[in-house]
Design a protein around this motif. Structure first.
Motif, PDB file in Angstrom:
ATOM      1  N   ASP A  22       0.806  -1.218   0.000  1.00 20.53           N
ATOM      2  CA  ASP A  22       0.000   0.000   0.000  1.00 20.53           C
ATOM      3  C   ASP A  22       0.839   1.268   0.000  1.00 20.53           C
ATOM      4  O   ASP A  22       0.319   2.359  -0.235  1.00 20.53           O
ATOM      5  N   VAL A  23       2.150   1.134   0.278  1.00 21.58           N
ATOM      6  CA  VAL A  23       3.029   2.302   0.326  1.00 21.58           C
ATOM      7  C   VAL A  23       3.826   2.402  -0.970  1.00 21.58           C
ATOM      8  O   VAL A  23       4.367   1.407  -1.458  1.00 21.58           O
ATOM      9  N   SER A  24       3.892   3.615  -1.512  1.00 14.10           N
ATOM     10  CA  SER A  24       4.635   3.857  -2.752  1.00 14.10           C
ATOM     11  C   SER A  24       5.730   4.885  -2.506  1.00 14.10           C
ATOM     12  O   SER A  24       5.690   5.645  -1.519  1.00 14.10           O
ATOM     13  N   TYR A  25       6.678   4.919  -3.433  1.00 21.60           N
ATOM     14  CA  TYR A  25       7.767   5.904  -3.397  1.00 21.60           C
ATOM     15  C   TYR A  25       7.854   6.562  -4.766  1.00 21.60           C
ATOM     16  O   TYR A  25       7.738   5.894  -5.796  1.00 21.60           O
ATOM     17  N   CYS A  26       8.055   7.844  -4.748  1.00 19.30           N
ATOM     18  CA  CYS A  26       8.143   8.596  -6.000  1.00 19.30           C
ATOM     19  C   CYS A  26       9.145   9.710  -5.808  1.00 19.30           C
ATOM     20  O   CYS A  26       9.191  10.335  -4.741  1.00 19.30           O
ATOM     21  N   GLY A  27       9.953   9.973  -6.811  1.00 20.66           N
ATOM     22  CA  GLY A  27      10.929  11.046  -6.662  1.00 20.66           C
ATOM     23  C   GLY A  27      11.652  11.349  -7.952  1.00 20.66           C
ATOM     24  O   GLY A  27      11.321  10.830  -9.018  1.00 20.66           O
ATOM     25  N   ALA A  28      12.647  12.186  -7.818  1.00 17.06           N
ATOM     26  CA  ALA A  28      13.510  12.545  -8.945  1.00 17.06           C
ATOM     27  C   ALA A  28      14.943  12.594  -8.455  1.00 17.06           C
ATOM     28  O   ALA A  28      15.211  13.074  -7.345  1.00 17.06           O
ATOM     29  N   ILE A  29      15.850  12.078  -9.262  1.00 18.41           N
ATOM     30  CA  ILE A  29      17.274  12.202  -8.987  1.00 18.41           C
ATOM     31  C   ILE A  29      17.900  12.932 -10.162  1.00 18.41           C
ATOM     32  O   ILE A  29      17.668  12.580 -11.325  1.00 18.41           O
ATOM     33  N   ARG A  93      -2.688   5.323  -3.509  1.00 19.12           N
ATOM     34  CA  ARG A  93      -3.786   5.980  -4.227  1.00 19.12           C
ATOM     35  C   ARG A  93      -3.505   7.450  -4.547  1.00 19.12           C
ATOM     36  O   ARG A  93      -4.247   8.074  -5.293  1.00 19.12           O
ATOM     37  N   HIS A  94      -2.410   7.995  -3.994  1.00 18.48           N
ATOM     38  CA  HIS A  94      -2.128   9.417  -4.189  1.00 18.48           C
ATOM     39  C   HIS A  94      -1.014   9.667  -5.214  1.00 18.48           C
ATOM     40  O   HIS A  94      -0.390  10.733  -5.221  1.00 18.48           O
ATOM     41  N   LEU A  95      -0.768   8.724  -6.091  1.00 16.37           N
ATOM     42  CA  LEU A  95       0.359   8.835  -7.016  1.00 16.37           C
ATOM     43  C   LEU A  95       0.335  10.118  -7.837  1.00 16.37           C
ATOM     44  O   LEU A  95       1.339  10.835  -7.912  1.00 16.37           O
ATOM     45  N   GLU A  96      -0.776  10.411  -8.507  1.00 11.73           N
ATOM     46  CA  GLU A  96      -0.829  11.575  -9.400  1.00 11.73           C
ATOM     47  C   GLU A  96      -0.539  12.872  -8.640  1.00 11.73           C
ATOM     48  O   GLU A  96       0.164  13.752  -9.139  1.00 11.73           O
ATOM     49  N   ARG A  97      -1.091  12.983  -7.450  1.00 11.21           N
ATOM     50  CA  ARG A  97      -0.887  14.179  -6.625  1.00 11.21           C
ATOM     51  C   ARG A  97       0.599  14.368  -6.298  1.00 11.21           C
ATOM     52  O   ARG A  97       1.155  15.454  -6.444  1.00 11.21           O
ATOM     53  N   VAL A  98       1.256  13.287  -5.896  1.00 10.64           N
ATOM     54  CA  VAL A  98       2.652  13.380  -5.481  1.00 10.64           C
ATOM     55  C   VAL A  98       3.570  13.575  -6.683  1.00 10.64           C
ATOM     56  O   VAL A  98       4.495  14.399  -6.654  1.00 10.64           O
ATOM     57  N   PHE A  99       3.345  12.817  -7.748  1.00 15.63           N
ATOM     58  CA  PHE A  99       4.208  12.934  -8.921  1.00 15.63           C
ATOM     59  C   PHE A  99       4.162  14.344  -9.505  1.00 15.63           C
ATOM     60  O   PHE A  99       5.208  14.927  -9.847  1.00 15.63           O
ATOM     61  N   SER A 100       2.978  14.911  -9.624  1.00 18.78           N
ATOM     62  CA  SER A 100       2.858  16.253 -10.207  1.00 18.78           C
ATOM     63  C   SER A 100       3.518  17.298  -9.312  1.00 18.78           C
ATOM     64  O   SER A 100       4.112  18.266  -9.803  1.00 18.78           O
ATOM     65  N   LEU A 101       3.444  17.099  -7.981  1.00 16.25           N
ATOM     66  CA  LEU A 101       4.099  18.031  -7.059  1.00 16.25           C
ATOM     67  C   LEU A 101       5.608  17.987  -7.221  1.00 16.25           C
ATOM     68  O   LEU A 101       6.271  19.028  -7.362  1.00 16.25           O
ATOM     69  N   THR A 180      19.330  20.142 -16.742  1.00 13.99           N
ATOM     70  CA  THR A 180      18.798  19.915 -18.085  1.00 13.99           C
ATOM     71  C   THR A 180      18.045  18.584 -18.121  1.00 13.99           C
ATOM     72  O   THR A 180      18.375  17.656 -17.360  1.00 13.99           O
ATOM     73  N   PRO A 181      17.024  18.463 -18.963  1.00 14.70           N
ATOM     74  CA  PRO A 181      16.202  17.250 -18.974  1.00 14.70           C
ATOM     75  C   PRO A 181      16.974  15.949 -19.114  1.00 14.70           C
ATOM     76  O   PRO A 181      16.594  14.928 -18.520  1.00 14.70           O
ATOM     77  N   ASP A 182      18.059  15.950 -19.878  1.00 18.25           N
ATOM     78  CA  ASP A 182      18.813  14.705 -20.071  1.00 18.25           C
ATOM     79  C   ASP A 182      19.541  14.247 -18.811  1.00 18.25           C
ATOM     80  O   ASP A 182      20.075  13.136 -18.764  1.00 18.25           O
ATOM     81  N   GLN A 183      19.556  15.088 -17.775  1.00 20.80           N
ATOM     82  CA  GLN A 183      20.225  14.749 -16.519  1.00 20.80           C
ATOM     83  C   GLN A 183      19.233  14.442 -15.400  1.00 20.80           C
ATOM     84  O   GLN A 183      19.623  14.353 -14.234  1.00 20.80           O
ATOM     85  N   ILE A 184      17.961  14.287 -15.742  1.00 24.17           N
ATOM     86  CA  ILE A 184      16.911  14.087 -14.736  1.00 24.17           C
ATOM     87  C   ILE A 184      16.253  12.717 -14.921  1.00 24.17           C
ATOM     88  O   ILE A 184      15.883  12.340 -16.029  1.00 24.17           O
ATOM     89  N   LEU A 185      16.110  12.008 -13.820  1.00 25.30           N
ATOM     90  CA  LEU A 185      15.408  10.729 -13.814  1.00 25.30           C
ATOM     91  C   LEU A 185      14.301  10.778 -12.762  1.00 25.30           C
ATOM     92  O   LEU A 185      14.562  11.049 -11.582  1.00 25.30           O
ATOM     93  N   PHE A 186      13.074  10.537 -13.182  1.00 28.84           N
ATOM     94  CA  PHE A 186      11.974  10.365 -12.241  1.00 28.84           C
ATOM     95  C   PHE A 186      11.811   8.868 -11.970  1.00 28.84           C
ATOM     96  O   PHE A 186      11.960   8.045 -12.885  1.00 28.84           O
ATOM     97  N   PHE A 187      11.506   8.523 -10.732  1.00 26.02           N
ATOM     98  CA  PHE A 187      11.329   7.117 -10.388  1.00 26.02           C
ATOM     99  C   PHE A 187      10.064   6.916  -9.558  1.00 26.02           C
ATOM    100  O   PHE A 187       9.663   7.782  -8.783  1.00 26.02           O
ATOM    101  N   ILE A 188       9.443   5.771  -9.777  1.00 26.06           N
ATOM    102  CA  ILE A 188       8.213   5.404  -9.077  1.00 26.06           C
ATOM    103  C   ILE A 188       8.314   3.945  -8.677  1.00 26.06           C
ATOM    104  O   ILE A 188       8.649   3.087  -9.507  1.00 26.06           O
TER     105      ILE A 188
END
Length: 406
Positions: A22-29, A93-101, A180-188
């Motif tokens: 039930d727990v998710s992780y989302c972020g950017a490196i 259940r809150h993925l969209e909210r967190v990812f967009s933030l 720059t975009p080529d240096q960004i990774l989003f992860f879920i």
């Protein structure tokens, strides 16, 4: 766990790991850290991390906190010498909210001057707290010696004078050059289908323009060992000795990780802890540390002791380094070392938060993920001769840098 990765038209990459729960992780490196700063930008990478929480085109700083905490989630961030990470833990259940933030924080922070001034004051207090801890600051001063003249050796918190002169224009120039975009990774990481993740990411990130980094990181200068004493107002001697060593992706890293743990890593039964603390009672703390970077590494031993015991402790340390260089460890010692390290890695791997953060970093730099079985095979393949070879190379007394606070 099923892993999927995508590259969006802008150059941003996306890593999705499907995992039950039930727990998710989302972020950017972001592949931006201290080593991406110019001389006059000391501390900017860490400051940008702070400022991502202080306001975006859509949210105030209060709203950023509320967007996460109102759903019972947690958000965090940190800066290293080579990258910056912002991430959150939340109910699935809150993925969209967190990812967009998080996307808004990373891609559209405002960096207004009022926030900059406040955060600089916060970081200056952080620097003061850090300076009051010689056991921490000596490790950064040591790294500055072995990577002399390169931003990789620079303190992550930055320079007081540089920070006090930060303006919005200066921080925006740093941000635009490095984020720059080529240096960004989003992860879920969570129990989502790859279709849902990709559709959401494409929608949220659709307006991001194509962008590529147009500079290369400053190459390291040739290493020359240094012996240095600094007089500090401390109640005991603090000493670090070490050398450059293997990179994050060198084959030798598996052998050296085993060697480092045998010598003085995370286990109380390590050679240095048993000799210096348990047997001789000369130190409260002694550690052998291995930090791997993209094309190099930092290995060091730290200890603190009474001033009158410094030479005795240093001799014992050097003797143990020489023993490991002169003679291969026994089959029994090797078997124990492998068992300990593999168990430690397995336990750490059970922590989903730590696992996804480490995996995202690996994928950012290599575009690949080494699975547990492959890591285990690499460690089990290490021989006593491999370990001795690493010891001879890294523990070479003619290559050791020594920094002492006394």
């Amino acid at each position: 766990m099923l892993k999927s990765d995508y590259k969006l038209p802008s150059g941003i990459r996306l890593l999705h790991v499907r995992a039950a729960g039930d727990v998710s992780y989302c972020g950017a490196i972001i592949n931006t850290g201290t080593r991406d700063e110019r001389f006059e930008e000391s501390g900017y990478a860490h400051l940008v991390e702070h400022l991502m929480f202080k306001g975006t085109s859509k949210y105030t700083s209060r709203q950023i906190i509320s967007r996460i905490e109102d759903i019972g989630g947690e958000i965090n961030a940190y800066t290293t010498k080579e990258d910056t990470t912002v991430y959150a833990a939340f109910l699935k259940r809150h993925l969209e909210r967190v990812f967009s933030l998080i996307a808004n924080m990373v891609l559209d922070s405002t960096f207004n001057q009022k926030s900059i001034d406040k955060e600089v004051d916060v970081i200056l207090d952080e620097i003061d707290s850090y300076i009051d801890n010689p056991a921490e600051i000596i490790l950064d001063d040591f790294e500055d010696l072995i990577f002399s003249g390169n931003p990789l050796g620079r303190n992550i918190l930055g320079d007081r004078k540089t920070l006090k002169s930060v303006t919005q224009e200066k921080i925006l120039n740093f941000y635009r050059r490095t984020y720059t975009p080529d240096q960004i990774l989003f992860f879920i990481m969570g129990n989502y289908t790859k279709e849902r993740v990709l559709n959401m990411a494409e929608k949220v990130l659709a307006s991001v323009p194509v962008g590529k980094r147009d500079y290369e990181r400053e190459p390291l200068k040739e290493y020359s060992p240094v012996i240095k004493k600094l007089h500090k107002k401390t109640k005991q001697t603090h000493l670090v000795l070490g050398n450059r060593c293997y990179s994050l992706y060198a084959e030798e890293r598996f052998s050296f990780a085993l060697l480092n743990n045998i010598l003085g890593g995370d286990f109380m039964s390590s050679i240095l802890n048993m000799k210096l603390r348990e047997k001789e009672g000369l130190v409260y703390e002694v550690d052998s540390n291995y930090t791997a970077y993209f094309e190099t590494g930092n290995w060091n031993i730290y200890f603190g002791c009474d001033d009158t015991d410094t030479e005795k402790v240093l001799k014992i340390v050097k003797d143990e380094l020489q023993k490991l260089s002169d003679k291969p460890i026994s089959a029994h010692e090797l078997k124990l070392a492998k068992r300990r390290l593999l168990s430690y890695l397995t336990i750490c791997g059970e922590n989903k938060e730590s696992w996804i953060l480490g995996t995202a970093k690996q994928f950012l730099n290599t575009g690949k993920i080494m699975d547990t079985k492959e890591v285990e095979e690499k460690i089990n393949a290490v021989t006593a001769t491999d370990i001795q070879r690493c010891a001879k190379e890294v523990f070479n007394p003619e290559k050791l840098t020594i920094l002492q606070y006394c």
